[in-house]
Scaffold this motif. Structure first.
Motif, PDB file in Angstrom:
ATOM      1  N   UNK A   1      -2.427  86.774  -3.994  1.00 17.97           N
ATOM      2  CA  UNK A   1      -2.073  88.196  -4.085  1.00 17.97           C
ATOM      3  C   UNK A   1      -2.732  88.987  -2.963  1.00 17.97           C
ATOM      4  N   UNK A   2      -4.019  88.797  -2.775  1.00 18.61           N
ATOM      5  CA  UNK A   2      -4.762  89.547  -1.752  1.00 18.61           C
ATOM      6  C   UNK A   2      -4.258  89.239  -0.352  1.00 18.61           C
ATOM      7  N   UNK A   3      -4.030  87.958  -0.076  1.00 21.43           N
ATOM      8  CA  UNK A   3      -3.571  87.557   1.262  1.00 21.43           C
ATOM      9  C   UNK A   3      -2.195  88.139   1.567  1.00 21.43           C
ATOM     10  N   UNK A   4      -1.280  88.016   0.635  1.00 17.71           N
ATOM     11  CA  UNK A   4       0.070  88.549   0.849  1.00 17.71           C
ATOM     12  C   UNK A   4       0.022  90.062   1.012  1.00 17.71           C
ATOM     13  N   UNK A   5      -0.770  90.732   0.191  1.00 19.71           N
ATOM     14  CA  UNK A   5      -0.884  92.186   0.284  1.00 19.71           C
ATOM     15  C   UNK A   5      -1.463  92.607   1.638  1.00 19.71           C
ATOM     16  N   UNK A   6      -2.496  91.903   2.110  1.00 19.56           N
ATOM     17  CA  UNK A   6      -3.107  92.231   3.408  1.00 19.56           C
ATOM     18  C   UNK A   6      -2.135  92.007   4.556  1.00 19.56           C
ATOM     19  N   UNK A   7      -1.376  90.926   4.484  1.00 14.60           N
ATOM     20  CA  UNK A   7      -0.479  90.585   5.594  1.00 14.60           C
ATOM     21  C   UNK A   7       0.806  91.410   5.611  1.00 14.60           C
ATOM     22  N   UNK A   8       1.407  91.611   4.434  1.00 12.24           N
ATOM     23  CA  UNK A   8       2.737  92.224   4.380  1.00 12.24           C
ATOM     24  C   UNK A   8       2.799  93.520   3.589  1.00 12.24           C
ATOM     25  N   UNK A   9       1.673  93.944   3.013  1.00 13.26           N
ATOM     26  CA  UNK A   9       1.678  95.155   2.209  1.00 13.26           C
ATOM     27  C   UNK A   9       2.310  94.917   0.848  1.00 13.26           C
ATOM     28  N   UNK A  10       2.542  95.998   0.144  1.00 13.09           N
ATOM     29  CA  UNK A  10       3.089  95.900  -1.211  1.00 13.09           C
ATOM     30  C   UNK A  10       4.482  95.274  -1.213  1.00 13.09           C
ATOM     31  N   UNK A  11       5.272  95.525  -0.171  1.00 15.47           N
ATOM     32  CA  UNK A  11       6.623  94.962  -0.110  1.00 15.47           C
ATOM     33  C   UNK A  11       6.608  93.443   0.025  1.00 15.47           C
ATOM     34  N   UNK A  12       5.546  92.899   0.577  1.00 18.29           N
ATOM     35  CA  UNK A  12       5.425  91.449   0.676  1.00 18.29           C
ATOM     36  C   UNK A  12       5.398  90.771  -0.681  1.00 18.29           C
TER      37      UNK A  12
END
Length: 131
Positions: A33-44
């Motif tokens: 969750x944290x990695x995806x959020x950091x890389x792509x934001x909430x839309x990720x």
């Protein structure tokens, strides 16, 4: 939130540990969750949601359509005729197999949409949506 959970879950499942794979390695659900959020934001967290919505809608629609058609045929058109629990299971299984066969391409697309892009994939070949 449920859609984002499944996107993260898909990301965790496709990790095969290959050294050449440039996708991020997740150490668990929270890390993903944290990695995806950091890389792509909430839309990720919602990548692949369009395919999820289309797939779920079509799957349930097909399933109920086929189940009711099979049930009507098994009852010989007499809606008052009772079927055994075993017959209901058989009809439901047939409807499920047929539905899965028809909607499997949507789930393949959904999985690919949920995967993070890597630098090795040219931008014109990256998935941007269901189409």
């Amino acid at each position: 939130m449920a859609l984002s959970f499944f996107n993260v879950w898909t990301g965790l499942h496709v990790q095969d540990g290959a050294v050449t794979d440039q996708r991020p390695k997740y150490q668990g659900l929270t890390h993903a969750f944290k990695t995806i959020y950091r890389q792509d934001g909430i839309l990720g967290l919602y990548r692949g949601s369009s395919a999820n919505v289309v797939g779920a809608g079509l799957s349930w629609g097909f399933y109920f359509f086929f189940y009711n058609a099979f049930k009507f045929q098994a009852q010989d058109g007499d809606l008052k005729r009772q079927l055994s629990p075993l017959m209901h299971m058989l009809l439901a299984s047939c409807a499920g197999v047929l539905t899965l066969s028809l909607t499997n391409p949507i789930w393949v697309i959904k999985t690919r949409l949920c995967l993070p892009d890597t630098e090795s994939v040219p931008s014109h070949m990256r998935y941007k949506g269901l189409r």
